[in-house]
Design a protein around this motif. Sequence first.
Motif, PDB file in Angstrom:
ATOM      1  N   GLU A  20      10.367  -2.353  21.061  1.00 26.57           N
ATOM      2  CA  GLU A  20      11.582  -1.542  21.117  1.00 26.57           C
ATOM      3  C   GLU A  20      11.528  -0.444  22.181  1.00 26.57           C
ATOM      4  OE1 GLU A  20      11.743  -0.222  17.051  1.00 26.57           O
ATOM      5  OE2 GLU A  20      12.761  -2.052  16.389  1.00 26.57           O
ATOM      6  N   ALA A  21      10.364  -0.197  22.763  1.00 22.65           N
ATOM      7  CA  ALA A  21      10.156   0.958  23.646  1.00 22.65           C
ATOM      8  C   ALA A  21      11.064   0.976  24.866  1.00 22.65           C
ATOM      9  CB  ALA A  21       8.700   1.034  24.079  1.00 22.65           C
ATOM     10  N   ASP A  22      11.310  -0.178  25.467  1.00 18.66           N
ATOM     11  CA  ASP A  22      12.113  -0.205  26.695  1.00 18.66           C
ATOM     12  C   ASP A  22      13.588  -0.483  26.430  1.00 18.66           C
ATOM     13  OD1 ASP A  22      12.053  -2.892  26.072  1.00 18.66           O
ATOM     14  OD2 ASP A  22      11.107  -3.531  27.941  1.00 18.66           O
ATOM     15  N   GLY A  23      13.966  -0.570  25.152  1.00 16.82           N
ATOM     16  CA  GLY A  23      15.362  -0.769  24.802  1.00 16.82           C
ATOM     17  C   GLY A  23      15.839  -2.208  24.881  1.00 16.82           C
ATOM     18  N   VAL A  24      14.961  -3.121  25.258  1.00 17.93           N
ATOM     19  CA  VAL A  24      15.316  -4.533  25.375  1.00 17.93           C
ATOM     20  C   VAL A  24      14.262  -5.355  24.640  1.00 17.93           C
ATOM     21  CG1 VAL A  24      15.681  -6.464  26.954  1.00 17.93           C
ATOM     22  CG2 VAL A  24      16.366  -4.159  27.636  1.00 17.93           C
ATOM     23  N   ILE A  25      14.714  -6.168  23.686  1.00 15.65           N
ATOM     24  CA  ILE A  25      13.781  -7.055  22.992  1.00 15.65           C
ATOM     25  C   ILE A  25      13.931  -8.444  23.601  1.00 15.65           C
ATOM     26  CG2 ILE A  25      13.117  -8.103  20.807  1.00 15.65           C
ATOM     27  CD1 ILE A  25      14.051  -5.545  19.424  1.00 15.65           C
ATOM     28  N   HIS A  26      12.927  -8.816  24.367  1.00 10.65           N
ATOM     29  CA  HIS A  26      12.904 -10.090  25.088  1.00 10.65           C
ATOM     30  C   HIS A  26      12.498 -11.203  24.109  1.00 10.65           C
ATOM     31  CE1 HIS A  26      11.516 -13.099  28.005  1.00 10.65           C
ATOM     32  NE2 HIS A  26      12.277 -12.449  28.897  1.00 10.65           N
ATOM     33  N   PRO A  27      13.029 -12.408  24.273  1.00 15.20           N
ATOM     34  CA  PRO A  27      12.630 -13.529  23.400  1.00 15.20           C
ATOM     35  C   PRO A  27      11.116 -13.768  23.374  1.00 15.20           C
ATOM     36  CG  PRO A  27      14.541 -14.149  24.701  1.00 15.20           C
ATOM     37  CD  PRO A  27      14.093 -12.805  25.210  1.00 15.20           C
ATOM     38  N   ASN A  28      10.441 -13.532  24.484  1.00 13.03           N
ATOM     39  CA  ASN A  28       8.984 -13.701  24.507  1.00 13.03           C
ATOM     40  C   ASN A  28       8.296 -12.692  23.596  1.00 13.03           C
ATOM     41  OD1 ASN A  28       9.325 -15.743  26.356  1.00 13.03           O
ATOM     42  ND2 ASN A  28       8.477 -14.609  28.091  1.00 13.03           N
ATOM     43  N   GLU A  29       8.878 -11.491  23.477  1.00 13.41           N
ATOM     44  CA  GLU A  29       8.306 -10.479  22.585  1.00 13.41           C
ATOM     45  C   GLU A  29       8.466 -10.916  21.125  1.00 13.41           C
ATOM     46  OE1 GLU A  29       8.841  -6.366  25.108  1.00 13.41           O
ATOM     47  OE2 GLU A  29      10.633  -7.192  24.131  1.00 13.41           O
ATOM     48  N   THR A  30       9.623 -11.455  20.806  1.00 11.97           N
ATOM     49  CA  THR A  30       9.851 -11.947  19.450  1.00 11.97           C
ATOM     50  C   THR A  30       8.891 -13.088  19.118  1.00 11.97           C
ATOM     51  OG1 THR A  30      12.187 -11.335  19.623  1.00 11.97           O
ATOM     52  CG2 THR A  30      11.598 -12.876  17.878  1.00 11.97           C
ATOM     53  N   ALA A  31       8.708 -13.995  20.063  1.00 15.68           N
ATOM     54  CA  ALA A  31       7.782 -15.113  19.859  1.00 15.68           C
ATOM     55  C   ALA A  31       6.345 -14.607  19.696  1.00 15.68           C
ATOM     56  CB  ALA A  31       7.871 -16.092  21.031  1.00 15.68           C
ATOM     57  N   ALA A  73      -7.495  -5.093  18.920  1.00 16.70           N
ATOM     58  CA  ALA A  73      -6.134  -4.593  18.700  1.00 16.70           C
ATOM     59  C   ALA A  73      -5.491  -4.198  20.027  1.00 16.70           C
ATOM     60  CB  ALA A  73      -6.145  -3.411  17.737  1.00 16.70           C
ATOM     61  N   ARG A  74      -6.246  -3.548  20.887  1.00 12.54           N
ATOM     62  CA  ARG A  74      -5.698  -3.153  22.194  1.00 12.54           C
ATOM     63  C   ARG A  74      -5.279  -4.388  23.001  1.00 12.54           C
ATOM     64  NH1 ARG A  74      -5.446   1.447  25.269  1.00 12.54           N
ATOM     65  NH2 ARG A  74      -5.243   1.088  27.490  1.00 12.54           N
ATOM     66  N   LYS A  75      -6.086  -5.444  22.926  1.00  6.78           N
ATOM     67  CA  LYS A  75      -5.721  -6.686  23.618  1.00  6.78           C
ATOM     68  C   LYS A  75      -4.399  -7.230  23.086  1.00  6.78           C
ATOM     69  CE  LYS A  75     -10.448  -8.222  24.569  1.00  6.78           C
ATOM     70  NZ  LYS A  75     -11.463  -9.243  24.226  1.00  6.78           N
ATOM     71  N   ILE A  76      -4.214  -7.153  21.784  1.00  5.70           N
ATOM     72  CA  ILE A  76      -2.973  -7.615  21.168  1.00  5.70           C
ATOM     73  C   ILE A  76      -1.797  -6.769  21.680  1.00  5.70           C
ATOM     74  CG2 ILE A  76      -1.711  -7.775  18.977  1.00  5.70           C
ATOM     75  CD1 ILE A  76      -4.462  -8.453  17.663  1.00  5.70           C
ATOM     76  N   PHE A  77      -1.991  -5.454  21.751  1.00  2.84           N
ATOM     77  CA  PHE A  77      -0.922  -4.563  22.210  1.00  2.84           C
ATOM     78  C   PHE A  77      -0.581  -4.809  23.674  1.00  2.84           C
ATOM     79  CE2 PHE A  77      -2.792  -1.361  18.990  1.00  2.84           C
ATOM     80  CZ  PHE A  77      -2.164  -2.010  17.937  1.00  2.84           C
ATOM     81  N   ALA A  81       2.933  -5.975  25.545  1.00  4.89           N
ATOM     82  CA  ALA A  81       3.541  -5.258  26.672  1.00  4.89           C
ATOM     83  C   ALA A  81       3.759  -6.175  27.874  1.00  4.89           C
ATOM     84  CB  ALA A  81       2.680  -4.063  27.058  1.00  4.89           C
ATOM     85  N   GLU A  82       2.873  -7.142  28.052  1.00  2.90           N
ATOM     86  CA  GLU A  82       2.941  -8.012  29.229  1.00  2.90           C
ATOM     87  C   GLU A  82       3.742  -9.300  29.009  1.00  2.90           C
ATOM     88  OE1 GLU A  82      -1.210  -8.666  30.062  1.00  2.90           O
ATOM     89  OE2 GLU A  82      -1.374  -6.810  31.219  1.00  2.90           O
ATOM     90  N   CYS A  83       4.027  -9.656  27.778  1.00  2.00           N
ATOM     91  CA  CYS A  83       4.581 -10.984  27.506  1.00  2.00           C
ATOM     92  C   CYS A  83       5.989 -11.204  28.054  1.00  2.00           C
ATOM     93  CB  CYS A  83       4.527 -11.309  26.018  1.00  2.00           C
ATOM     94  SG  CYS A  83       5.736 -10.462  25.001  1.00  2.00           S
TER      95      CYS A  83
END
Length: 99
Positions: A20-31, A73-77, A81-83
């Motif tokens: 939610e940080a950048d105001g856009v939820i990309h489909p890749n983020e949801t996946a 956990a950092r790798k997951i985060f 961020a990159e997905c």
Amino acid sequence: MNFNKSEQHAIVSVLIAIMEADGVIHPNETAYLNKILSDFSTSESEIEEIPVFDSVVTPLTLKMMTKNKRVEARKIFVGMAECDGYSDPCEIKIIDSIF
């Protein structure tokens, strides 16, 4: 990595905040989030119990994890961020505030 339920909930809370940080939820983020929820074997009813990101409690939970768990956990985060193809500075700020 075997995170306990409290750790899993904190991780998911951070992932949602990153989404939610950048105001856009990309489909890749949801996946990506759905994959992590699946990896954690999180049920739909359990998802409702996951607390909203709290800038004090959530990082405290994560800081109490072992070093190996924090690294994972950092790798997951960072993966979240990159997905979507772009690591927004707001997303990185969330990650950096935790560790």
